[in-house]
Design a protein around this motif. Structure first.
Motif, PDB file in Angstrom:
ATOM      1  N   PRO A  33       0.818  -1.208   0.000  1.00 57.06           N
ATOM      2  CA  PRO A  33       0.000   0.000   0.000  1.00 57.06           C
ATOM      3  C   PRO A  33       0.857   1.265   0.000  1.00 57.06           C
ATOM      4  CG  PRO A  33       0.102  -0.927   2.210  1.00 57.06           C
ATOM      5  CD  PRO A  33       0.854  -1.868   1.302  1.00 57.06           C
ATOM      6  N   GLY A  34       0.305   2.324  -0.592  1.00 56.93           N
ATOM      7  CA  GLY A  34       0.991   3.608  -0.556  1.00 56.93           C
ATOM      8  C   GLY A  34       0.257   4.678  -1.322  1.00 56.93           C
ATOM      9  N   PHE A  35       0.328   5.894  -0.842  1.00 59.12           N
ATOM     10  CA  PHE A  35      -0.291   7.055  -1.479  1.00 59.12           C
ATOM     11  C   PHE A  35      -1.767   6.805  -1.802  1.00 59.12           C
ATOM     12  CE2 PHE A  35       4.157   8.094  -3.217  1.00 59.12           C
ATOM     13  CZ  PHE A  35       4.455   8.890  -2.123  1.00 59.12           C
ATOM     14  N   GLY A  36      -2.485   6.165  -0.891  1.00 59.35           N
ATOM     15  CA  GLY A  36      -3.912   5.942  -1.086  1.00 59.35           C
ATOM     16  C   GLY A  36      -4.247   4.903  -2.137  1.00 59.35           C
ATOM     17  N   GLY A  37      -3.298   4.045  -2.449  1.00 55.91           N
ATOM     18  CA  GLY A  37      -3.527   3.002  -3.448  1.00 55.91           C
ATOM     19  C   GLY A  37      -2.565   1.861  -3.239  1.00 55.91           C
ATOM     20  N   THR A  38      -2.112   1.273  -4.348  1.00 55.61           N
ATOM     21  CA  THR A  38      -1.208   0.131  -4.301  1.00 55.61           C
ATOM     22  C   THR A  38       0.030   0.397  -5.136  1.00 55.61           C
ATOM     23  OG1 THR A  38      -3.088  -1.366  -4.072  1.00 55.61           O
ATOM     24  CG2 THR A  38      -1.007  -2.350  -4.778  1.00 55.61           C
ATOM     25  N   PHE A  39       1.185   0.056  -4.585  1.00 54.47           N
ATOM     26  CA  PHE A  39       2.462   0.133  -5.297  1.00 54.47           C
ATOM     27  C   PHE A  39       2.780  -1.238  -5.876  1.00 54.47           C
ATOM     28  CE2 PHE A  39       5.207   3.712  -3.305  1.00 54.47           C
ATOM     29  CZ  PHE A  39       4.155   4.593  -3.365  1.00 54.47           C
ATOM     30  N   PHE A  59      -1.277   2.188  -8.484  1.00 57.91           N
ATOM     31  CA  PHE A  59      -2.698   2.065  -8.776  1.00 57.91           C
ATOM     32  C   PHE A  59      -3.479   2.858  -7.738  1.00 57.91           C
ATOM     33  CE2 PHE A  59      -0.830  -1.937 -10.204  1.00 57.91           C
ATOM     34  CZ  PHE A  59      -1.362  -2.070 -11.481  1.00 57.91           C
ATOM     35  N   GLY A  60      -4.437   3.659  -8.190  1.00 56.38           N
ATOM     36  CA  GLY A  60      -5.325   4.353  -7.268  1.00 56.38           C
ATOM     37  C   GLY A  60      -6.316   3.377  -6.666  1.00 56.38           C
ATOM     38  N   VAL A  65      -4.076   3.002 -13.121  1.00 55.81           N
ATOM     39  CA  VAL A  65      -2.703   3.442 -12.926  1.00 55.81           C
ATOM     40  C   VAL A  65      -2.668   4.964 -12.866  1.00 55.81           C
ATOM     41  CG1 VAL A  65      -0.393   3.504 -13.933  1.00 55.81           C
ATOM     42  CG2 VAL A  65      -1.742   1.416 -14.057  1.00 55.81           C
ATOM     43  N   SER A  66      -1.956   5.504 -11.879  1.00 57.22           N
ATOM     44  CA  SER A  66      -1.831   6.956 -11.770  1.00 57.22           C
ATOM     45  C   SER A  66      -0.471   7.464 -12.230  1.00 57.22           C
ATOM     46  CB  SER A  66      -2.132   7.434 -10.353  1.00 57.22           C
ATOM     47  OG  SER A  66      -1.346   6.752  -9.411  1.00 57.22           O
TER      48      SER A  66
END
Length: 147
Positions: A33-39, A59-60, A65-66
């Motif tokens: 998890p990271g930055f409100g999504g998935t790394f 991924f948000g 993908v962001s």
């Protein structure tokens, strides 16, 4: 003559061990998890000189993908570039982000502003120092290697 041989062998061994850091523990696909999504990070096998390449995507919450990153890790540190979800670059053609080597140890890569640390065979913690509007903070990401 015997002492010269052993001294030469010892010096060559020291030089060789300092020139090829072992990053092989990073090989594989890692998620967390990271930055409100998935790394998701994918690391290549090291080349003969120890250099590794990698890629990343975020991924948000909705699964899209962001942004992406592509990088190279070698004995001097890491160089990377960022890309938006449409693959437009954040940096110009000549620019890249650089994290200089601070220290390499078994299961640990310490770069200026970025640290990778293996905490178990399939677990690692990434610590990233970020500065935004003059405020520096450290983001910590707990990653698991996928099988």
């Amino acid at each position: 003559m015997k002492n010269l041989f052993f001294t030469s062998f010892f010096l060559l061994s020291l030089m060789a061990s300092g020139q090829t850091p072992d990053f092989s523990w990073l090989t594989g696909t890692w998620t967390g998890p990271g930055f409100g999504g998935t790394f998701e990070e994918v690391w290549s096998d090291p080349s003969e000189d120890g250099t590794m390449m990698g890629m990343f995507r975020h991924f948000g919450e909705d699964g899209t993908v962001s942004f992406y990153e592509f990088w190279v890790l070698d004995s001097t540190g890491m160089k990377l570039r960022h890309f938006n979800e449409d693959f437009t670059a954040w940096e110009t053609k000549e620019e890249y982000v650089s994290f200089e080597k601070v220290e390499f140890a078994p299961g640990k890569v310490i770069l200026k502003g970025l640290t990778y640390e293996q905490t178990a065979p399939d677990k690692m913690v990434i610590s990233l120092k970020m500065t935004h509007e003059g405020v520096t903070r450290t983001e910590v990401f707990n990653m698991t290697r996928n099988q």
